[in-house]
Motif scaffolding. Structure first.
Motif, mmCIF file in Angstrom:
data_model
loop_
_atom_site.group_PDB
_atom_site.id
_atom_site.type_symbol
_atom_site.label_atom_id
_atom_site.label_comp_id
_atom_site.label_asym_id
_atom_site.label_seq_id
_atom_site.Cartn_x
_atom_site.Cartn_y
_atom_site.Cartn_z
ATOM 1 N N ALA A 163 0.809 -1.210 0.000
ATOM 2 C CA ALA A 163 0.000 0.000 0.000
ATOM 3 C C ALA A 163 0.845 1.265 0.000
ATOM 4 O O ALA A 163 0.366 2.348 -0.345
ATOM 5 N N ILE A 164 2.113 1.152 0.415
ATOM 6 C CA ILE A 164 3.028 2.289 0.318
ATOM 7 C C ILE A 164 3.553 2.412 -1.104
ATOM 8 O O ILE A 164 3.506 3.476 -1.721
ATOM 9 N N ALA A 165 4.047 1.298 -1.631
ATOM 10 C CA ALA A 165 4.653 1.332 -2.958
ATOM 11 C C ALA A 165 3.604 1.462 -4.062
ATOM 12 O O ALA A 165 3.831 2.145 -5.062
ATOM 13 N N GLY A 166 2.451 0.798 -3.883
ATOM 14 C CA GLY A 166 1.439 0.774 -4.938
ATOM 15 C C GLY A 166 0.925 2.143 -5.355
ATOM 16 O O GLY A 166 0.980 2.502 -6.542
ATOM 17 N N PRO A 167 0.408 2.951 -4.407
ATOM 18 C CA PRO A 167 -0.082 4.268 -4.798
ATOM 19 C C PRO A 167 1.004 5.172 -5.366
ATOM 20 O O PRO A 167 0.773 5.908 -6.331
ATOM 21 N N ALA A 168 2.188 5.134 -4.752
ATOM 22 C CA ALA A 168 3.277 5.975 -5.252
ATOM 23 C C ALA A 168 3.642 5.583 -6.675
ATOM 24 O O ALA A 168 3.800 6.444 -7.555
ATOM 25 N N LEU A 169 3.775 4.283 -6.909
ATOM 26 C CA LEU A 169 4.083 3.813 -8.253
ATOM 27 C C LEU A 169 2.936 4.109 -9.216
ATOM 28 O O LEU A 169 3.168 4.506 -10.365
ATOM 29 N N GLY A 170 1.703 3.938 -8.743
ATOM 30 C CA GLY A 170 0.550 4.233 -9.589
ATOM 31 C C GLY A 170 0.501 5.690 -10.006
ATOM 32 O O GLY A 170 0.205 6.002 -11.159
ATOM 33 N N GLY A 171 0.811 6.600 -9.061
ATOM 34 C CA GLY A 171 0.808 8.021 -9.392
ATOM 35 C C GLY A 171 1.862 8.380 -10.415
ATOM 36 O O GLY A 171 1.622 9.179 -11.321
ATOM 37 N N VAL A 172 3.044 7.774 -10.279
ATOM 38 C CA VAL A 172 4.118 8.042 -11.242
ATOM 39 C C VAL A 172 3.789 7.442 -12.602
ATOM 40 O O VAL A 172 3.946 8.078 -13.644
ATOM 41 N N LEU A 173 3.307 6.189 -12.605
ATOM 42 C CA LEU A 173 2.986 5.531 -13.872
ATOM 43 C C LEU A 173 1.844 6.214 -14.610
ATOM 44 O O LEU A 173 1.757 6.153 -15.841
ATOM 45 N N TYR A 174 0.969 6.890 -13.859
ATOM 46 C CA TYR A 174 -0.173 7.543 -14.500
ATOM 47 C C TYR A 174 0.261 8.681 -15.417
ATOM 48 O O TYR A 174 -0.501 9.115 -16.281
ATOM 49 N N ILE A 175 1.486 9.157 -15.228
ATOM 50 C CA ILE A 175 2.009 10.171 -16.144
ATOM 51 C C ILE A 175 1.967 9.635 -17.575
ATOM 52 O O ILE A 175 1.743 10.380 -18.538
ATOM 53 N N GLY A 176 2.156 8.328 -17.736
ATOM 54 C CA GLY A 176 2.074 7.700 -19.051
ATOM 55 C C GLY A 176 0.660 7.318 -19.442
ATOM 56 O O GLY A 176 0.466 6.661 -20.470
ATOM 57 N N GLY A 177 -0.315 7.694 -18.622
ATOM 58 C CA GLY A 177 -1.707 7.386 -18.910
ATOM 59 C C GLY A 177 -2.205 6.212 -18.089
ATOM 60 O O GLY A 177 -1.413 5.393 -17.593
ATOM 61 N N PRO A 178 -3.527 6.094 -17.917
ATOM 62 C CA PRO A 178 -4.069 4.989 -17.122
ATOM 63 C C PRO A 178 -3.728 3.621 -17.684
ATOM 64 O O PRO A 178 -3.629 2.642 -16.947
ATOM 65 N N GLU A 179 -3.509 3.553 -19.019
ATOM 66 C CA GLU A 179 -3.180 2.256 -19.611
ATOM 67 C C GLU A 179 -1.874 1.687 -19.059
ATOM 68 O O GLU A 179 -1.703 0.467 -18.961
ATOM 69 N N THR A 180 -0.933 2.562 -18.696
ATOM 70 C CA THR A 180 0.328 2.088 -18.126
ATOM 71 C C THR A 180 0.100 1.452 -16.756
ATOM 72 O O THR A 180 0.651 0.384 -16.449
ATOM 73 N N VAL A 181 -0.723 2.096 -15.935
ATOM 74 C CA VAL A 181 -1.028 1.563 -14.605
ATOM 75 C C VAL A 181 -1.731 0.213 -14.722
ATOM 76 O O VAL A 181 -1.360 -0.769 -14.051
ATOM 77 N N TYR A 182 -2.741 0.148 -15.576
ATOM 78 C CA TYR A 182 -3.512 -1.085 -15.693
ATOM 79 C C TYR A 182 -2.672 -2.213 -16.293
ATOM 80 O O TYR A 182 -2.857 -3.378 -15.946
ATOM 81 N N GLY A 183 -1.755 -1.882 -17.178
ATOM 82 C CA GLY A 183 -0.887 -2.902 -17.754
ATOM 83 C C GLY A 183 0.025 -3.535 -16.719
ATOM 84 O O GLY A 183 0.190 -4.762 -16.678
ATOM 85 N N VAL A 184 0.636 -2.705 -15.865
ATOM 86 C CA VAL A 184 1.491 -3.236 -14.798
ATOM 87 C C VAL A 184 0.655 -4.046 -13.805
ATOM 88 O O VAL A 184 1.096 -5.096 -13.311
ATOM 89 N N SER A 185 -0.556 -3.597 -13.523
ATOM 90 C CA SER A 185 -1.432 -4.335 -12.610
ATOM 91 C C SER A 185 -1.734 -5.729 -13.130
ATOM 92 O O SER A 185 -1.797 -6.697 -12.364
ATOM 93 N N LEU A 186 -1.921 -5.851 -14.440
ATOM 94 C CA LEU A 186 -2.178 -7.165 -15.030
ATOM 95 C C LEU A 186 -1.035 -8.134 -14.744
ATOM 96 O O LEU A 186 -1.262 -9.306 -14.432
ATOM 97 N N VAL A 187 0.188 -7.644 -14.848
ATOM 98 C CA VAL A 187 1.349 -8.495 -14.589
ATOM 99 C C VAL A 187 1.356 -8.952 -13.128
ATOM 100 O O VAL A 187 1.580 -10.142 -12.826
#
Length: 428
Positions: A163-187
């Motif tokens: 929960a510490i790493a997830g939101p921080a990483l999600g916020g940074v990855l969102y710079i590339g658009g929501p598709e980047t966040v959802y793609g990493v989540s799939l993995v």
């Protein structure tokens, strides 16, 4: 150097697989939560006011809660009847497919993206109706009873780390658009599926044959009659229902603190950071005395910290207040979960967990709806201040309403049945 007993719980390989699944899924869910919140609020603000957009964010929580309300009791008796490992495999497969839909919303027009996100919220709510009971039925069987509090602490530590790493990483990855966040989540979800599918768990032995309605009724009656379990479950419902501010964080990030998606990720990670520090301490030095009073004091501190967050206009102060709220909530959650698990017989865990999760989901998802409605009427700051005040009042009221909960001293004094022996575990 010999490992401490708290760390030794990780030597049970099936539990290590379970913990790996839990951490990976928690990370994926936290990343998705950041992306969904910002995506919905961003789309809503194209043609809506701040207050109207806040209500839409709240509706996402309500949409996830309705399936939980409808199916959680069923999920509890299913977890007691069927192999919980198979339930976790099935539900996480559904979560994987739901994330595929989320990935597709990044490429849809706003008029199609919003309904699709709400459809995913229904799927995730249905998944959440079955997962907690299955997970809470499975993992106590993967470790000896004496090591269960340590397993609970490591569950919390793993979750809070994600929960510490997830939101921080999600916020940074969102710079590339929501598709980047959802793609990493799939993995991450795919790896979590692999972890639980390859775990060698004990054979599931269902309870005596009963009709489904009879099993659900038995679970409800047990919770009602056990004042410690009822008090612990209802405390979480009232406090988080009113005092939770997660749904409103996109509003604070964009329109109050003006810190963008990176700031949103930090705001969502701050409670987990505080909780993670406390969870780490509890994993190595669990609470052993006056656990009921520790829990009540933590709720009081939680309410004060939410008041500070609601009134703050400083990003740093807001982060600090959320960090303190997470630390206090971690103490409360650790005590609540330990009390519930250790005071519940093994054959009842699925049903009691399902009842518990209805309360938890009501406090979280339905609480998000309450936050949206309150923000619509009072504004986001007024909604958070109201919630913090409600948490303080609740802590004071529960001292009187549930004296057995307040007087709870030691976990090892609680009645309960030992879980089935962990696979490959030495006799305890």
């Amino acid at each position: 150097m010999a490992l401490t007993p708290s760390v030794q719980v990780l030597r049970h390989r099936p539990y290590a697989h379970f913990l790996t699944m839990r951490v990976l899924l928690a990370g994926a869910r936290q990343m998705e939560a950041v992306a969904i919140g910002w995506q919905v609020y961003d789309l809503a603000r194209l043609d809506r006011t701040v207050e109207e957009s806040a209500l839409l964010l709240g509706l996402i929580g309500l949409t996830q809660f309705v399936p939980v309300l409808l199916f959680s009791l069923i999920g509890g008796q299913v977890a007691d009847r069927l192999d919980p490992k198979k339930i976790l495999i099935a539900t996480n497969t559904a979560r994987f497919l739901a994330t595929v839909i989320l990935l597709a919303t990044a490429f849809l027009a706003p008029r199609h993206a919003l309904p699709s996100i709400f459809a995913v919220a229904v799927i995730l709510g249905t998944v959440n109706a079955f997962v907690p009971a299955a997970a809470n039925t499975l993992y106590p069987r993967l470790v000896p009873r004496a090591e269960l509090p340590a397993a609970i602490a490591w569950n919390s530590l793993g979750f809070q780390s994600a929960a510490i790493a997830g939101p921080a990483l999600g916020g940074v990855l969102y710079i590339g658009g929501p598709e980047t966040v959802y793609g990493v989540s799939l993995v991450l979800i795919g790896l979590a599926l692999l972890a639980i599918a390859t775990a060698k768990t004990p054979k599931h032995i269902p309870p005596r044959r009963q009709r489904g309605l009879a099993m659900m009724k038995e679970g409800l009656l047990y919770v009602r009659g056990n004042k410690i379990v009822l008090g612990a479950i209802s405390l979480d419902l009232v406090v988080v229902f009113f005092a939770g501010a997660t749904a409103l964080l996109p509003i604070f990030a964009r329109d109050v603190l003006h810190v963008g998606t990176e700031g949103l990720g930090a705001l969502r990670a701050a409670p987990a950071f505080g909780a993670g520090l406390v969870a780490l301490g509890l994993a190595f030095a669990p609470l052993t005395q006056a656990v009921g009073r520790w829990m009540m004091a933590a709720i009081f501190v939680y309410g004060l910290s939410m008041l500070a967050f609601g009134l703050s206009t400083s990003f740093v102060l807001s982060l600090a207040a959320l960090g303190v709220s997470g630390a206090a909530d971690m103490v409360s959650m650790y005590v609540r979960q330990s009390l519930i698990q250790l005071a519940t017989p093994d054959g009842m865990r699925g049903r009691v967990s399902s009842v518990s999760f209805i309360f938890v989901s009501a406090s979280n998802e339905l609480g998000e709806f309450e936050s949206g409605v309150a923000a619509r009427l009072l504004g986001p700051v007024g909604a958070v201040v109201l919630g913090g005040t409600a948490a303080i009042v609740t802590a004071l009221a529960w001292f009187k309403l549930f004296p057995a909960l307040t007087r709870a001293d030691r976990f090892d004094e609680l009645p309960g049945e030992a879980p089935a022996p962990a696979a490959g575990a030495p006799a305890s």
